[in-house]
Write a protein that holds these residues in place. Structure first.
Motif, mmCIF file in Angstrom:
data_model
loop_
_atom_site.group_PDB
_atom_site.id
_atom_site.type_symbol
_atom_site.label_atom_id
_atom_site.label_comp_id
_atom_site.label_asym_id
_atom_site.label_seq_id
_atom_site.Cartn_x
_atom_site.Cartn_y
_atom_site.Cartn_z
ATOM 1 N N ALA A 109 -116.289 -40.315 -17.388
ATOM 2 C CA ALA A 109 -114.811 -40.440 -17.419
ATOM 3 C C ALA A 109 -114.292 -41.946 -17.966
ATOM 4 O O ALA A 109 -114.854 -42.877 -17.743
ATOM 5 C CB ALA A 109 -114.004 -40.307 -15.945
ATOM 6 N N SER B 54 -111.672 -33.588 -15.856
ATOM 7 C CA SER B 54 -110.958 -32.539 -15.055
ATOM 8 C C SER B 54 -111.722 -31.707 -14.242
ATOM 9 O O SER B 54 -112.762 -31.311 -14.596
ATOM 10 C CB SER B 54 -109.929 -31.660 -16.150
ATOM 11 O OG SER B 54 -109.070 -32.375 -16.747
ATOM 12 N N THR C 107 -118.355 -37.693 -12.602
ATOM 13 C CA THR C 107 -117.210 -38.701 -13.262
ATOM 14 C C THR C 107 -117.985 -39.670 -13.977
ATOM 15 O O THR C 107 -117.155 -40.556 -14.594
ATOM 16 C CB THR C 107 -116.266 -39.387 -12.079
ATOM 17 O OG1 THR C 107 -117.364 -40.256 -11.450
ATOM 18 C CG2 THR C 107 -115.714 -38.405 -11.176
ATOM 19 N N THR D 58 -105.255 -41.257 -9.911
ATOM 20 C CA THR D 58 -105.631 -39.801 -10.636
ATOM 21 C C THR D 58 -104.454 -39.142 -11.019
ATOM 22 O O THR D 58 -103.361 -39.868 -10.673
ATOM 23 C CB THR D 58 -106.285 -38.760 -9.599
ATOM 24 O OG1 THR D 58 -105.374 -38.456 -8.842
ATOM 25 C CG2 THR D 58 -107.606 -39.299 -8.816
ATOM 26 N N GLU D 59 -104.399 -38.138 -11.855
ATOM 27 C CA GLU D 59 -103.373 -37.396 -12.268
ATOM 28 C C GLU D 59 -103.612 -35.889 -11.760
ATOM 29 O O GLU D 59 -105.108 -35.602 -11.821
ATOM 30 C CB GLU D 59 -103.065 -37.336 -13.622
ATOM 31 C CG GLU D 59 -102.446 -38.740 -14.255
ATOM 32 C CD GLU D 59 -102.346 -38.479 -15.910
ATOM 33 O OE1 GLU D 59 -102.427 -37.375 -16.193
ATOM 34 O OE2 GLU D 59 -101.905 -39.731 -16.320
ATOM 35 N N PHE D 60 -102.753 -35.152 -11.159
ATOM 36 C CA PHE D 60 -103.114 -33.974 -10.445
ATOM 37 C C PHE D 60 -101.967 -32.905 -10.534
ATOM 38 O O PHE D 60 -100.867 -33.332 -10.644
ATOM 39 C CB PHE D 60 -103.521 -34.266 -9.188
ATOM 40 C CG PHE D 60 -102.633 -34.903 -8.033
ATOM 41 C CD1 PHE D 60 -101.582 -34.338 -7.559
ATOM 42 C CD2 PHE D 60 -102.536 -36.421 -8.217
ATOM 43 C CE1 PHE D 60 -100.708 -34.954 -6.915
ATOM 44 C CE2 PHE D 60 -101.617 -37.079 -7.568
ATOM 45 C CZ PHE D 60 -100.542 -36.241 -6.717
ATOM 46 N N THR D 61 -102.423 -31.807 -10.507
ATOM 47 C CA THR D 61 -101.377 -30.408 -10.065
ATOM 48 C C THR D 61 -102.041 -29.685 -9.043
ATOM 49 O O THR D 61 -102.921 -30.389 -8.270
ATOM 50 C CB THR D 61 -101.607 -29.580 -11.349
ATOM 51 O OG1 THR D 61 -103.102 -29.093 -11.497
ATOM 52 C CG2 THR D 61 -101.394 -30.283 -12.637
ATOM 53 N N PRO E 64 -110.604 -38.609 -19.996
ATOM 54 C CA PRO E 64 -110.827 -38.078 -18.547
ATOM 55 C C PRO E 64 -111.548 -36.915 -18.230
ATOM 56 O O PRO E 64 -111.603 -36.119 -18.891
ATOM 57 C CB PRO E 64 -109.213 -37.936 -18.007
ATOM 58 C CG PRO E 64 -108.616 -37.780 -19.299
ATOM 59 C CD PRO E 64 -109.187 -38.296 -20.598
ATOM 60 N N GLN F 103 -105.892 -28.912 -10.285
ATOM 61 C CA GLN F 103 -106.683 -29.616 -10.783
ATOM 62 C C GLN F 103 -106.365 -31.007 -10.707
ATOM 63 O O GLN F 103 -105.156 -31.383 -10.547
ATOM 64 C CB GLN F 103 -106.652 -29.463 -12.445
ATOM 65 C CG GLN F 103 -107.536 -28.180 -12.939
ATOM 66 C CD GLN F 103 -107.793 -28.013 -14.304
ATOM 67 O OE1 GLN F 103 -107.037 -28.894 -15.486
ATOM 68 N NE2 GLN F 103 -109.002 -27.574 -14.650
ATOM 69 N N VAL F 104 -107.298 -31.980 -10.873
ATOM 70 C CA VAL F 104 -107.246 -33.427 -10.837
ATOM 71 C C VAL F 104 -108.009 -34.030 -12.025
ATOM 72 O O VAL F 104 -109.080 -33.587 -12.286
ATOM 73 C CB VAL F 104 -107.708 -34.089 -9.555
ATOM 74 C CG1 VAL F 104 -109.350 -33.652 -9.212
ATOM 75 C CG2 VAL F 104 -107.540 -35.243 -9.379
ATOM 76 N N LYS F 105 -107.379 -35.115 -12.581
ATOM 77 C CA LYS F 105 -108.026 -35.695 -13.516
ATOM 78 C C LYS F 105 -108.664 -37.229 -12.946
ATOM 79 O O LYS F 105 -107.731 -37.878 -12.396
ATOM 80 C CB LYS F 105 -107.065 -35.846 -14.811
ATOM 81 C CG LYS F 105 -106.858 -34.838 -15.581
ATOM 82 C CD LYS F 105 -105.889 -35.107 -16.816
ATOM 83 C CE LYS F 105 -105.608 -33.835 -17.791
ATOM 84 N NZ LYS F 105 -104.781 -34.300 -18.862
ATOM 85 N N SER G 114 -111.591 -28.837 -10.837
ATOM 86 C CA SER G 114 -110.975 -27.941 -10.017
ATOM 87 C C SER G 114 -110.871 -28.290 -8.699
ATOM 88 O O SER G 114 -111.626 -28.598 -8.059
ATOM 89 C CB SER G 114 -111.369 -26.716 -10.389
ATOM 90 O OG SER G 114 -112.637 -26.339 -10.077
#
Length: 211
Positions: A66, A73, A63, A117-120, A71, A123-125, A75
């Motif tokens: 970052a 990313s 990071t 963070t932002e995430f799915t 940002p 994945q996480v940002k 996995s």
């Protein structure tokens, strides 16, 4: 009858030879009683490095570049709730979703709160550099195996009882309570529950002193 001061009477009692007996009872029964022996920790608390937050466990070095504009990313390898064991190491470019109390996976040296963070699901940002060792509770941070948790004579408080329970202990050695007799004399005394009589008073001292 020779009258003496209360302090002198106390000293006479304390000078009597007394053998303190001990017994092993449940933690519930032992509350408020003195320990009969030193108590030593069997386990480290926590037993392994763990996360103090809900978020992601990762390698801090991943990071370092970052920023909000660029940002990083990563996995997601797996999800690690409390009470489970990680099954996959965290490598470069990877992170593990981790919940509060979850053990740190191999390769991860920091955690970040999910709110940052932002995430799915895959994945996480990360928008800010993370510091190695940040937001990680180290094994033995609270207690190390072999630490003295309580000394002989210490009172078993609720906090100490919880500490012993955290070691898996159900029972503890404590001192056997002394047997005490309270004598309250007087020809004017009635015991509570007896019918009142003229010239008499109820015995309050026995109840008060025992309480």
């Amino acid at each position: 009858m020779e009258r003496i001061q209360a302090e002198e009477a106390r000293d006479m009692l304390l000078a009597l030879p007394v053998t303190v007996k001990t017994e092993t009872v449940s933690l519930w029964q032992a509350l408020g009683r003195p320990l009969g022996a030193d108590v030593t920790a069997r386990l480290a608390v926590p037993p392994v490095d763990r996360s103090p937050v809900d978020g992601y466990a990762l390698r801090a070095e991943a990071t370092f570049t970052a920023s909000r504009e660029t940002p990083v990313s990563l996995s997601i390898t797996e999800e690690i709730p409390a009470g489970t064991v990680p099954t996959k190491p965290v490598g470069p470019g990877q992170a593990a979703k981790i919940l509060t109390g979850g053990p740190m996976p191999e390769g991860a040296d920091t955690t970040i709160k999910y709110e940052l963070t932002e995430f799915t699901s895959s994945q996480v940002k990360i928008f800010d550099p993370c510091k190695s060792g940040a937001d990680v509770v180290r094994a033995g941070e609270d207690v190390n195996a072999g630490d003295i948790l309580g000394r002989k004579g210490d009172i078993l408080t609720p906090a100490l009882a919880g500490l012993l329970a955290g070691q898996g202990m159900q029972e503890v050695c404590v001192c056997v309570p002394p047997t005490v007799t309270v004598l309250s004399t007087g020809s004017e005394l009635l015991q509570p529950g007896e019918p009142w009589q003229p010239g008499k008073i109820y015995n309050t001292n026995t109840t008060t002193v025992c309480a």
